[in-house]
Design an enzyme around this catalytic site. Structure first.
Site, PDB file in Angstrom:
ATOM      1  N   CYS A  99       0.837  -1.203   0.000  1.00 15.39           N
ATOM      2  CA  CYS A  99       0.000   0.000   0.000  1.00 15.39           C
ATOM      3  C   CYS A  99       0.874   1.256   0.000  1.00 15.39           C
ATOM      4  CB  CYS A  99      -0.902  -0.047   1.231  1.00 15.39           C
ATOM      5  SG  CYS A  99      -1.777   1.482   1.579  1.00 15.39           S
TER       6      CYS A  99
ATOM      7  N   CYS B 260       0.269   3.679   2.854  1.00 15.62           N
ATOM      8  CA  CYS B 260       0.789   3.119   4.107  1.00 15.62           C
ATOM      9  C   CYS B 260       2.284   3.399   4.223  1.00 15.62           C
ATOM     10  CB  CYS B 260       0.564   1.607   4.156  1.00 15.62           C
ATOM     11  SG  CYS B 260      -1.175   1.110   4.158  1.00 15.62           S
TER      12      CYS B 260
END
Length: 144
Positions: free
Chosen positions: A63, A66
């Site tokens: 991600c 993230c």
């Protein structure tokens, strides 16, 4: 693989799982990387004993948002030592993450005495900083 197909990476569709060489360390600072349900239970018990609010970051190595928010999260863990910062890789703990109904990464939960007091979905740095500061203030402590 099933959880990954159902999950969105913040505002985008989940990408293919990164090679293990691309894994990032979501730890750093005072962030505890949770590697099992038992580890989670131990950290929560420790937080309860110490009267700490828990900030739990459910994230994934594939991600992008993230990856961007991870160093910010680590920095906040040093700024607010009165809180306990945890991070959980949704791919490493799929069943556990599913039990929290994680539908996008990153997702942050704020827990006091094992009860959810707030939640943030997405890598929104200003909103995360605001929520962390609010729970720290509620704990009656100021920043270091």
């Amino acid at each position: 693989m099933g959880l990954r197909r159902l999950m969105r990476c913040c505002c985008c569709i989940a990408k293919q799982h990164a090679d293990d060489g691309d894994k990032i360390d979501f730890g750093g600072g005072n962030v505890h990387v949770v590697t099992s349900k038992e580890d989670w239970d131990q950290r929560i018990a420790e937080a309860n004993k110490d009267g700490k609010t828990v900030v739990a970051n459910f994230s994934a190595s594939w991600c992008g948002p993230c990856r961007v928010i991870a160093p910010v999260y680590a920095e906040m863990s040093q700024t607010y030592p009165q809180l306990m910062f945890l991070t959980i890789d949704v791919d490493d703990l799929m069943e556990f993450s599913s039990s929290w109904d994680i539908r996008a990464t990153p997702t942050f939960f704020f827990l006091k005495n094992e009860q959810q007091v707030d939640k943030l979905v997405g890598a929104n740095k200003p909103e995360l900083e605001k929520k962390v500061a609010a729970v720290a203030d509620a704990a009656g402590s100021k920043t270091v």
